[in-house]
Design a protein around this motif. Structure first.
Motif, PDB file in Angstrom:
ATOM      1  N   CYS A   1       0.841  -1.193   0.000  1.00 35.63           N
ATOM      2  CA  CYS A   1       0.000   0.000   0.000  1.00 35.63           C
ATOM      3  C   CYS A   1       0.880   1.248   0.000  1.00 35.63           C
ATOM      4  O   CYS A   1       1.844   1.337   0.749  1.00 35.63           O
TER       5      CYS A   1
ATOM      6  N   ILE B   1       0.680   5.737  -0.267  1.00 35.84           N
ATOM      7  CA  ILE B   1      -0.175   6.872   0.023  1.00 35.84           C
ATOM      8  C   ILE B   1       0.200   8.027  -0.893  1.00 35.84           C
ATOM      9  O   ILE B   1       1.378   8.310  -1.089  1.00 35.84           O
TER      10      ILE B   1
ATOM     11  N   ARG C   1       5.294   5.428   1.325  1.00 35.36           N
ATOM     12  CA  ARG C   1       5.017   4.026   1.662  1.00 35.36           C
ATOM     13  C   ARG C   1       4.237   3.962   2.973  1.00 35.36           C
ATOM     14  O   ARG C   1       4.639   4.506   3.984  1.00 35.36           O
ATOM     15  N   HIS C   2       3.099   3.293   2.935  1.00 29.50           N
ATOM     16  CA  HIS C   2       2.234   3.210   4.110  1.00 29.50           C
ATOM     17  C   HIS C   2       2.926   2.537   5.288  1.00 29.50           C
ATOM     18  O   HIS C   2       2.572   2.786   6.439  1.00 29.50           O
TER      19      HIS C   2
ATOM     20  N   GLY D   1       3.761   4.414   8.464  1.00 32.26           N
ATOM     21  CA  GLY D   1       2.764   4.729   9.490  1.00 32.26           C
ATOM     22  C   GLY D   1       1.805   5.828   9.059  1.00 32.26           C
ATOM     23  O   GLY D   1       2.149   6.702   8.269  1.00 32.26           O
ATOM     24  N   ASN D   2       0.593   5.766   9.594  1.00 35.19           N
ATOM     25  CA  ASN D   2      -0.462   6.709   9.218  1.00 35.19           C
ATOM     26  C   ASN D   2      -0.090   8.161   9.495  1.00 35.19           C
ATOM     27  O   ASN D   2      -0.266   9.026   8.651  1.00 35.19           O
ATOM     28  N   HIS D   3       0.389   8.434  10.700  1.00 32.68           N
ATOM     29  CA  HIS D   3       0.699   9.816  11.074  1.00 32.68           C
ATOM     30  C   HIS D   3       1.827  10.381  10.222  1.00 32.68           C
ATOM     31  O   HIS D   3       1.763  11.530   9.782  1.00 32.68           O
TER      32      HIS D   3
ATOM     33  N   CYS E   1       2.671   9.511   7.156  1.00 32.34           N
ATOM     34  CA  CYS E   1       2.186   9.737   5.794  1.00 32.34           C
ATOM     35  C   CYS E   1       1.352  11.019   5.712  1.00 32.34           C
ATOM     36  O   CYS E   1       1.539  11.839   4.806  1.00 32.34           O
ATOM     37  N   LYS E   2       0.451  11.198   6.655  1.00 33.79           N
ATOM     38  CA  LYS E   2      -0.410  12.377   6.637  1.00 33.79           C
ATOM     39  C   LYS E   2       0.407  13.651   6.838  1.00 33.79           C
ATOM     40  O   LYS E   2       0.209  14.642   6.130  1.00 33.79           O
ATOM     41  N   ASN E   3       1.335  13.631   7.769  1.00 31.89           N
ATOM     42  CA  ASN E   3       2.166  14.810   8.022  1.00 31.89           C
ATOM     43  C   ASN E   3       3.036  15.149   6.823  1.00 31.89           C
ATOM     44  O   ASN E   3       3.202  16.321   6.483  1.00 31.89           O
TER      45      ASN E   3
ATOM     46  N   VAL F   1      -5.403  12.624   1.863  1.00 36.85           N
ATOM     47  CA  VAL F   1      -4.548  11.550   1.361  1.00 36.85           C
ATOM     48  C   VAL F   1      -5.418  10.435   0.811  1.00 36.85           C
ATOM     49  O   VAL F   1      -6.583  10.300   1.175  1.00 36.85           O
TER      50      VAL F   1
ATOM     51  N   SER G   1      -5.030   6.144  -0.577  1.00 43.58           N
ATOM     52  CA  SER G   1      -4.147   4.992  -0.620  1.00 43.58           C
ATOM     53  C   SER G   1      -4.594   4.019  -1.705  1.00 43.58           C
ATOM     54  O   SER G   1      -5.759   3.954  -2.054  1.00 43.58           O
TER      55      SER G   1
END
Length: 80
Positions: free
Chosen positions: A13, A15, A47-48, A51-53, A55-57, A70, A72
Motif C-alpha cells: 500500500c 499513500i 510508503r504506508h 505509518g499513518n501519522h 504519511c499524513k504529516n 490523502v 491509498s
C-alpha cells in the motif's frame, strides 16, 4: 528501526497526497489524482509502512496550503 526494501512489491500500500479539489467529483477521488503532471512520467508517493501519522504529516508538508487529504492504493495499480 529497520530499513524498508528498495523495491516495492505490487501488493504494498502506498499513500498519495491530494493537493487539488479538482480531483474530487461527486465526493469520489478521480483516477487523475494518481497521474503525473503533463510532461512528467513519475509521481511522488509515501510508503504506508512508515505509518499513518507520518504519511499524513508528509503529505501536508508537501502540499502546504493546497492540502486536501490523502488516498491509498496498491502499488501495482499505479504501474503501467
Amino acid at each position: 528501526m529497520s530499513l524498508l526494501p528498495f523495491n516495492i512489491p505490487n501488493s504494498e500500500c502506498v499513500i498519495g497526497g491530494v493537493k487539488s479539489r479538482y480531483h474530487i467529483k461527486h465526493g469520489q477521488l478521480t483516477w487523475n489524482a494518481f497521474r503525473p503532471p503533463k510532461g512528467q512520467s513519475v509521481i511522488s508517493v509515501i510508503r504506508h509502512a512508515m505509518g499513518n501519522h507520518f504519511c499524513k504529516n508528509q503529505a501536508r508538508d508537501i502540499a502546504d496550503t493546497d492540502y486536501v487529504g490523502v488516498a491509498s492504493l496498491l502499488c501495482g495499480k499505479l504501474r503501467i
